[in-house]
Every structure is written in structure tokens, then in C-alpha cells.
Design an enzyme around this catalytic site. Structure first.
Site, mmCIF file in Angstrom:
data_model
loop_
_atom_site.group_PDB
_atom_site.id
_atom_site.type_symbol
_atom_site.label_atom_id
_atom_site.label_comp_id
_atom_site.label_asym_id
_atom_site.label_seq_id
_atom_site.Cartn_x
_atom_site.Cartn_y
_atom_site.Cartn_z
ATOM 1 C CG ASP A 8 -1.907 1.146 1.221
ATOM 2 O OD1 ASP A 8 -1.597 2.197 0.626
ATOM 3 O OD2 ASP A 8 -2.990 1.016 1.826
ATOM 4 C CE LYS B 248 -7.175 8.797 2.665
ATOM 5 N NZ LYS B 248 -7.751 7.531 2.340
HETATM 6 C C1 LIG Z 1 -2.964 3.912 3.715
HETATM 7 C C2 LIG Z 1 -4.418 3.773 3.341
HETATM 8 N N1 LIG Z 1 -4.792 2.754 2.552
HETATM 9 C C3 LIG Z 1 -6.076 2.587 2.178
HETATM 10 C C4 LIG Z 1 -7.071 3.435 2.620
HETATM 11 C C5 LIG Z 1 -8.498 3.193 2.212
HETATM 12 O O1 LIG Z 1 -8.832 4.040 1.157
HETATM 13 P P1 LIG Z 1 -10.316 4.609 0.890
HETATM 14 O O2 LIG Z 1 -10.691 5.448 2.057
HETATM 15 O O3 LIG Z 1 -10.141 5.379 -0.394
HETATM 16 O O4 LIG Z 1 -11.209 3.438 0.722
HETATM 17 C C6 LIG Z 1 -6.726 4.511 3.439
HETATM 18 C C7 LIG Z 1 -7.774 5.435 3.914
HETATM 19 O O5 LIG Z 1 -7.571 6.252 4.775
HETATM 20 C C8 LIG Z 1 -5.367 4.678 3.816
HETATM 21 O O6 LIG Z 1 -4.988 5.683 4.616
#
Ligand SMILES: Cc1ncc(COP(=O)(O)O)c(C=O)c1O
Length: 379
Positions: A170, A195
């Protein structure tokens, strides 16, 4: 081409019908076919959409992957990767990561017979020891959300390969501008495009970039079969955000570096977690695999009461979930983004009740420092 040239042009040829320089928003659910079996490569918009296709090509180029896949949220992108697994498969996962990811692993996937071992992936021996014969996926964040723990992506990529598993990273915090996990040995990279990639806090989206052709074929199937696809307008917004990713990330980072140094010297701040600080234990490793430190900082205020006072005291830093937008945000991971992670698990990686996380925006640095100074002065 260089990163910024690709971010502005990759996958985004002028529109073939009109020459429009910006990829149009193909707001359609279906496409008229000339005759049975004869069409222009587009049949139905869950399966293919030209705006989404442009975004997916751009993302694959930026991460040096083979294919990109856009999803309706970061969580649906992560779910698509987990859907590559079957009942009986095992996952080795970071024990410190976005709380929603942990919740999905623990409260959704575990119910389908996939098992998980959570480990500090900065400890290579512990990570290797967590593998079983059934391990099919190694899942990491580096730096982790929110404790900023750094894991060695080259070593983890080699470990996953040796054991016949996929490494998925990620990369939401770093973005491909600062860190490209595929070049370091990862098979899959996931993003919450909500983000930094979009960067303007005006949509929710996700993406997977794949460097593994078997996984790519299955992800394409899953994207259509499950159907968690983003709408064309959201794809357009991410494409637009990507064009300024490099300049935004540079500004996020230069603001964050000064703020992290300043927080480190502040008498009321007990500890600062930022990979750019000399005291950060993962700094040297981070520098080997990334070209920047990013815009996310966590700091320890000592107690939930102190944390609440700081959250109450800022004005420019808005109290909100999320991160990576042009505007600065402040949050309390223990009760907000990581509320679904059990306390014992949280505290193992420094995620205490007194921890405050900031997403440093691109506002004027002096205003950000003055805002934090005022908020911390009440402690
Ligand atoms: C590092 C990280 N991965 C994945 C996600 C999940 O993404 P989404 O909120 O777009 O579903 C977030 C959400 O805050 C995140 O901070």
C-alpha cells in the site's frame, strides 16, 4: 519520459474525435455496437470506460507496472487484491497499517477461510518465520499508517518470491513520485487515490497497479465481475490531480520536514514519527528505497486529554479523517482511522491514545507552524 511528463501525458492522447487535450468524461453506461460482435472496443461501462482507461494507463506508467486498475475506493482496490486468494490461503501482513485494511482482513476475509498472521514487517526474521506453506500474499505499508515504521521492500520482495507468494504494497503515503515498489520487487501496489493522487479532497477512489501477468488477468476479471468501478467523473478528477502530483508532493514534503523538525524540538511533544528525522530508526532504509519522506507526521502528546486539546486548538489543520489533500488535516488515529484495531495490537506499534497524526498540506508554512504553536501552547 520523466515522472512529471508521464503524469501529464501518459495514457492521455488527445481525444480521437475532437482533439480535446483533456481526457473527456465519458459519462455513459453503454456503447452502441455496429452489428453483432462488431464494436469499438467498448461494450458496457462496468467493463470498459475511456476515461477510466486513461487513468489506468497513466497509473501503470507512473508505477512502472504492467497494468493499472481503478476502483471505487482504496478499500475496494485492496479487496480486489484479497479476492485473488481462496479459502485456505494464508496472508502475512504488517501489524501496523490503515485500520480499515485491518478491519477488512479481520472481519471480512477471515470469514471466508483466509487466515492472517500480523507481524512487524520491519523485522525480516519475524516476517520470514510467519510464512507457512499456505502463504500466498505478503501485505505491507511502508511507512506504516500512522507509526511510520519502515520495511525493506527489496528484501520482502525477494522473500515473497522465494516462497511463491505475491508482495503487495500500500503506497498511498509515498505515491509513485517518491517510491515505486514494483521497481524494488513488489508484484502489486495499491492506492487510496482519495489521498495524494487526487490530492484535492473531492472524491473517493482506489487503484491497483500490477507487475504480475497472472494477477493482472485475474484483476481485470474481478474488476468487471465484482463491479466496484469508479465513475468517469472521479477518474477525470484523479487524472487532473496526477498532473500536479510532483509539485504538490515537493511542497507537502518541504512543509512537513520543517514541521517535523520544529515538533521534535517542542517541549510539549514527547516523540515525533517522521522518516525524514535523523532520530527515525528506519531513515537510512527509507532513503534507499524512496526519494522523499512525504507529508505525513505523527506525534505523541502523552495522553488522550492532551491529544484532544491539540485537536481542539488548531484552525488551519482541520479535524478530519483522510489525508493527502492540499489542505492540512489533523486526526486522532486511536479513535478515528484505527478505531477497529484492538488496543493491544495498536500499542505494539506505538499507536497510543496520545498519538496525533497530521497530514501536512501545501498552505503557507508560517501559517501551519503558527497554528500548531497555538494548539500546543495549551498543554
Ligand atoms: C494507507 C491507506 N490505505 C487505504 C485506505 C483506504 O482508502 P479509501 O478510504 O479510499 O477506501 C486509506 C484510507 O484512509 C489509507 O490511509
Amino acid at each position: 519520459m520523466g515522472f512529471s511528463t508521464d503524469a501529464i501525458h501518459a495514457g492521455q492522447e488527445p481525444d480521437p474525435t475532437t482533439g480535446a487535450i483533456s481526457v473527456p468524461i465519458y459519462q455513459t453506461s453503454t456503447y452502441v455496437q455496429e452489428e453483432l460482435g462488431k464494436h469499438k472496443g467498448y461494450e458496457y461501462a462496468r467493463t470498459q470506460n475511456p476515461t477510466r482507461g486513461a487513468l489506468e494507463r497513466c497509473l501503470a506508467t507512473l508505477d512502472k507496472g504492467e497494468r493499472g486498475f481503478a476502483f471505487a475506493s482504496g478499500m475496494s482496490a485492496i479487496a480486489a487484491v484479497l479476492n485473488l486468494l481462496r479459502s485456505g490461503d494464508h496472508v502475512v501482513s504488517s501489524n501496523n497499517m490503515y485500520g480499515g485494511t485491518f478491519r477488512f482482513f479481520d472481519q471480512v476475509m477471515a470469514g471466508f477461510g483466509v487466515t492472517f498472521t500480523y507481524v512487524d514487517t520491519s523485522d525480516l526474521d519475524a516476517t520470514a518465520a510467519a510464512f507457512t506453506k499456505a502463504t500466498k500474499l505478503l501485505y505491507v505499508e511502508t511507512p506504516t499508517n500512522p507509526s511510520m515504521i519502515i520495511s525493506d521492500l527489496r528484501a520482502l520482495g525477494a522473500l515473497a518470491r522465494e516462497r511463491g507468494a505475491l508482495l503487495c504494497v500500500d503506497n498511498t503515503f509515498m505515491t509513485p513520485y517518491f517510491q515505486r515498489p514494483i521497481e524494488l520487487g513488489a508484484h502489486l501496489v495499491v492506492y487510496s487515490t482519495t489521498k495524494y493522487l487526487n490530492g484535492h479532497s473531492d472524491m473517493v477512489g482506489g487503484a491497483v497497479v500490477s507487475a504480475d501477468s497472472k494477477a493482472s488477468a485475474r484483476l481485470q476479471f474481478l474488476q468487471n465481475a465484482v463491479g466496484a468501478v469508479p465513475g468517469p467523473f472521479d477518474c477525470f478528477l484523479v487524472l487532473r490531480g496526477l498532473k500536479t502530483l510532483a509539485v504538490r508532493m515537493d511542497r507537502h514534503e518541504s512543509n512537513a520536514r520543517t514541521i517535523a523538525d520544529w515538533l521534535e524540538k517542542h517541549p510539549k511533544v514527547k516523540k515525533v514519527f517522521y522518516p525524514g528525522l535523523k532520530c527515525h530508526p528506519g531513515r537510512a532504509l527509507h532513503e534507499k528505497q524512496s526519494s522523499g519522506y512525504g507529508g505525513m507526521i505523527s506525534f505523541e502528546t502523552g495522553s488522550i486529554d492532551n491529544g484532544a486539546k491539540v485537536l481542539r486548538g488548531t484552525k488551519v489543520f482541520a479535524l478530519a479523517e483522510s489525508l493527502g489533500g492540499v489542505e492540512s488535516l489533523i486526526s486522532h488515529p486511536a479513535t478515528m482511522t484505527h478505531a477497529s484495531v484492538p488496543r493491544a495490537e495498536r500499542e505494539k506499534s506505538g499507536l497510543t491514545d496520545g498519538l496525533v497524526r497530521i497530514s501536512v498540506g501545501i498552505e503557507d508554512l508560517d501559517d501551519l507552524l503558527a497554528d500548531l504553536d497555538k494548539a500546543l501552547s495549551v498543554l
